[in-house]
Design an enzyme around this catalytic site. Structure first.
Site, PDB file in Angstrom:
ATOM      1  NE  ARG A  26      15.164 -28.116   5.911  1.00 45.29           N
ATOM      2  CZ  ARG A  26      16.111 -27.758   6.772  1.00 45.29           C
ATOM      3  NH1 ARG A  26      16.025 -28.139   8.006  1.00 45.29           N
ATOM      4  NH2 ARG A  26      17.114 -26.993   6.398  1.00 45.29           N
ATOM      5  CB  THR A  27      14.909 -30.958  -0.697  1.00 42.07           C
ATOM      6  OG1 THR A  27      14.280 -29.775  -0.201  1.00 42.07           O
ATOM      7  CG2 THR A  27      14.188 -31.417  -1.948  1.00 42.07           C
ATOM      8  CG  HIS A  76      11.514 -26.329  -3.648  1.00 43.93           C
ATOM      9  ND1 HIS A  76      11.361 -27.705  -3.757  1.00 43.93           N
ATOM     10  CD2 HIS A  76      12.338 -26.133  -2.579  1.00 43.93           C
ATOM     11  CE1 HIS A  76      12.043 -28.290  -2.786  1.00 43.93           C
ATOM     12  NE2 HIS A  76      12.648 -27.362  -2.069  1.00 43.93           N
ATOM     13  NE  ARG A  91      17.355 -27.767  -3.726  1.00 40.48           N
ATOM     14  CZ  ARG A  91      17.045 -27.633  -2.434  1.00 40.48           C
ATOM     15  NH1 ARG A  91      17.995 -27.398  -1.558  1.00 40.48           N
ATOM     16  NH2 ARG A  91      15.799 -27.739  -2.031  1.00 40.48           N
ATOM     17  CE  LYS A 133      36.091 -36.120 -14.598  1.00 40.04           C
ATOM     18  NZ  LYS A 133      36.031 -37.494 -15.128  1.00 40.04           N
TER      19      LYS A 133
END
Ligand code: NCD
Length: 324
Positions: free
Chosen positions: A68-69, A146, A118, A97
């Site tokens: 969703r986000t 959040h 995120r 890396k």
């Protein structure tokens, strides 16, 4: 079109242009209210916003899974006429890396006008904001915050209950690791007359810093319940269910032992108020029986839709629309 028709200034959120959004208290109550108004205008007439961010680029950097986000941010940007780039899997980025977050951010900031990130580490979004010349929006930093989910949650409450003030809000499930819970608790602490119920197993209670540092300081009453949801569900206006956050556990046995501690069923819903609403940031695992979905009080899918309009309003304000 009349100049300024969709300008964020018109809704009192011109002040958000160029700002980072790392935790809910970065924006004032008035700025959030401006965003809710703007989200409502966008929802009413999305067509007039279709070029509002034309020529702008949003980077979505997801070091953790998301449905969703990420998709609602990308959909929001596309619906504003802008473009998106980024990654949904850090394995495909140079982080794999060994590149530092600071270097990744400095690089992406030269390709994009705003960054949504995120990351599994608490504090990662704040760190990113220190290295970025463009606004950074925190889409979840570990078990910490959040804030755009909080905007979504507040908008949903506002639309379905009319006001956030004076509500009894119950949080149920994993209150220790649930970042959406932490952010919403912080945001609710600024509304008058709110009282909170925390329903969770003893091992998954809400962090102490929120109880002493936020709730006690703002005189927000709260009750912690370790027993059955049945004893309190009848008192609650908004029930915020959450999943047990498997990825934050140190061992699988603890997760298995705790995962089904609370399950919302039609039998429990029968004990709740007629106008209670059930929210859930989703994804749901097992904590809400699918039979509850058809109950008119189940608002979690409406919540996802509000999330997209909310993110359109946020991007428009942070980027400053083309005629803002
Ligand atoms: C939440 C998250 O990522 O914190 N999901 C979301 O963004 N809607 C909740 C969760 O994962 O349980």
């Amino acid at each position: 079109m009349e100049r300024g028709t969709f300008g964020a200034e018109r809704f009192g959120v011109g002040s958000l242009k160029g700002r980072h959004f790392i935790e809910p208290l970065n924006f004032s109550v008035e700025e959030m209210e401006g965003l809710f108004t703007l989200a409502g205008k966008i929802e009413e007439n999305p067509a007039i916003y279709r070029d509002a961010c034309k020529g702008r680029v949003l980077a979505t950097l997801f070091f953790e899974p998301s449905t969703r986000t990420r998709l609602s941010f990308e959909s929001a940007m596309l619906r504003l006429g802008g473009g998106c780039l980024g990654f949904a899997d850090p394995g495909s980025s140079s982080a794999s890396k060994g590149e530092s977050l600071a270097d990744t951010i400095r690089t992406v900031a030269s390709y994009a006008d705003a960054i949504v990130m995120r990351n599994p580490k608490e504090g990662a979004a704040l760190l990113a904001s220190r290295y970025s010349v463009v606004p950074v929006i925190n889409a979840g930093d570990g078990g910490h915050h959040h804030p755009t989910q909080t905007l979504t949650d507040l908008l949903t409450i506002l639309r379905l209950r009319g006001d956030v003030k004076n509500l009894r809000v119950g949080f149920c499930g994993d209150l220790k690791f649930g970042r959406t819970v932490h952010s919403l608790v912080k945001a609710l602490s600024r509304y008058e007359g709110v009282s909170l119920y925390f329903i969770s197993p003893g091992e998954l209670t809400v962090p102490k810093y929120l109880k002493t540092g936020v709730l006690a300081k703002n005189n927000i009453p709260y009750t912690e319940i370790g027993g059955s949801l049945d004893t309190v569900i009848g008192d609650i206006d908004v029930l915020y269910m959450t999943r047990v956050q498997r990825e934050r556990f140190f061992n699988e046995e603890d997760y298995i032992r705790l995962k089904d501690s609370y399950i919302l069923t039609p039998e429990k819903m029968a004990l709740a108020k007629k106008d209670m609403i059930v929210l859930h940031p989703l994804p749901r695992v097992n904590e809400i029986d699918m039979e509850v979905d058809s109950d008119p009080r189940a608002a979690y899918f409406k919540q996802t839709k509000y999330g997209m309009y909310m993110r359109m309003a946020l991007l428009l304000s942070i980027l400053g629309g083309n005629n803002a």
